[in-house]
Design an enzyme around this catalytic site. Sequence first.
Site, PDB file in Angstrom:
ATOM      1  N   HIS A  13       8.116  -0.915   7.463  1.00  6.99           N
ATOM      2  CA  HIS A  13       6.701  -0.669   7.067  1.00  6.99           C
ATOM      3  C   HIS A  13       6.115  -1.971   6.529  1.00  6.99           C
ATOM      4  CE1 HIS A  13       3.513   2.192   5.318  1.00  6.99           C
ATOM      5  NE2 HIS A  13       3.066   0.955   5.139  1.00  6.99           N
ATOM      6  N   LYS A  98       0.513   5.865  13.525  1.00  5.12           N
ATOM      7  CA  LYS A  98       0.430   5.976  12.075  1.00  5.12           C
ATOM      8  C   LYS A  98      -0.686   6.935  11.703  1.00  5.12           C
ATOM      9  CE  LYS A  98       1.032   4.967   7.723  1.00  5.12           C
ATOM     10  NZ  LYS A  98       0.701   3.757   6.985  1.00  5.12           N
ATOM     11  N   HIS A 173       6.582   5.317   2.567  1.00  2.00           N
ATOM     12  CA  HIS A 173       6.518   4.897   1.160  1.00  2.00           C
ATOM     13  C   HIS A 173       6.445   6.073   0.196  1.00  2.00           C
ATOM     14  CE1 HIS A 173       2.311   5.424   2.127  1.00  2.00           C
ATOM     15  NE2 HIS A 173       2.153   4.228   2.650  1.00  2.00           N
ATOM     16  N   ASP A 246       6.266  -2.019   2.741  1.00  2.00           N
ATOM     17  CA  ASP A 246       4.817  -1.843   2.542  1.00  2.00           C
ATOM     18  C   ASP A 246       4.209  -3.101   1.917  1.00  2.00           C
ATOM     19  OD1 ASP A 246       2.364  -0.610   2.746  1.00  2.00           O
ATOM     20  OD2 ASP A 246       2.565   0.498   0.875  1.00  2.00           O
TER      21      ASP A 246
HETATM   22  C1  NCD Z   1      -1.943  -0.855   2.240  1.00  3.51           C
HETATM   23  C2  NCD Z   1      -2.844  -1.981   2.739  1.00  3.51           C
HETATM   24  O1  NCD Z   1      -3.326  -2.764   1.920  1.00  3.51           O
HETATM   25  O2  NCD Z   1      -3.036  -2.091   3.950  1.00  3.51           O
HETATM   26  N1  NCD Z   1      -2.093  -0.750   0.817  1.00  3.51           N
HETATM   27  C3  NCD Z   1      -1.213  -0.195  -0.048  1.00  3.51           C
HETATM   28  O3  NCD Z   1      -1.525  -0.094  -1.225  1.00  3.51           O
HETATM   29  N2  NCD Z   1      -0.030   0.226   0.346  1.00  3.51           N
HETATM   30  C4  NCD Z   1      -2.272   0.413   2.948  1.00  3.51           C
HETATM   31  C5  NCD Z   1      -1.207   1.472   2.795  1.00  3.51           C
HETATM   32  O4  NCD Z   1      -0.084   1.326   3.271  1.00  3.51           O
HETATM   33  O5  NCD Z   1      -1.502   2.520   2.200  1.00  3.51           O
HETATM   34 ZN    ZN Z   2       1.353   0.481   4.103  1.00  6.30          ZN
END
Ligand code: NCD
Ligand code: ZN
Length: 342
Positions: A13, A98, A173, A246
């Site tokens: 991710h 997604k 996540h 993430d």
């Molecule tokens: C992610 C982003 O900035 O693209 N931000 C986050 O806080 N994780 C988007 C996401 O995965 O929700």
């Molecule tokens: Zn993300």
Amino acid sequence: MDSFTITRPDDWHLHVRDEAAMQSVVPYTAKQFARAIIMPNLRPPVTTAAQALAYRERIEKAVPPGVDFTPLMTLYLTDVTTPDEIKRAKDAGVVALKLYPAGATTNSDAGVTDLRKTYKTLEAMQREGLLFLVHGEVTDPEIDIFDREAVFIDRVMRPLRHDMPELKVVFEHITTAEAAQYVTEADAHTAATLTPQHLLYNRNAIFMGGLRPHYYCLPVLKSETHRRALLKAATSGSPKFFLGTDSAPHAGQMKENSVCAAGCFTALSAIELYAEAFESAGALDKLEAFASFHGPDFYGLPRNTTQITLRKQAWQLPERLPFGAAEIKPLRGGEELAWRIV
Ligand code: NCD
Ligand code: ZN
């Protein structure tokens, strides 16, 4: 243990953005990981196979020469993604779609308004063997932000699993004990990714001595009870849980702003942060399977055959780094990390 070697990990991710910003961040991931699932929430989002192919080419150009790194592409599911597009995606080597519930997070306004509108497309994914990666939060303004993931399980996840039992779903996540338990008890077609920040921090980190924007991501950090449940799931050895950073870079001025963008940038020190989390649970021996085996096994891809070595060696994470013409502040920037990739 002062050093250990594991199979080269993958990041299931990852956000790399585009253009000059992308040039700045891709090399960090390519140094640590052999492959990464590239999230499609660009502006405009990556919604077609043709766009995914073009994006993959741009990412490949940002990989430093001689470094072996494969971006795995995803499409952004909308209310109007067609079953034909799924066929084209499959042929183009796209591995997943997604789900961004509309309004749930960064660049999600083109997201799905009602999952039932996409059922023909989900059936096509099930047929073609494309995975469904789910941002699991409801967007109902009446639901407290800390409860949005738990409510999503009942309102969306359970009906989805019931209606599409053969679809491979990754609950992305996860941040709550409820999600960890749900995934643990689900059948073998359901898995979850875990970020380093949700394994290392609880929500106090956002408020320690003042508001700390670099600890703000979505889903937002939860309480200590939840963090412990996540760490337990990650270190359990269950093949349903695997690494997904993430890492979500935003320019420093977008984070340190009256409206702070959601996302933690961790690509630079991801495996080191996971090592710290696993060590805190006395479970360094479980890191390799979490980081390098469970992901490819679930995706039906081969495991990597090369290795990385981590050494216990304190080092200071840079406070700021170039991000295109702007700069970016890594999570924990300016602070010490215990482990370092050799
Ligand atoms: C992610 C982003 O900035 O693209 N931000 C986050 O806080 N994780 C988007 C996401 O995965 O929700
Ligand atoms: Zn993300």
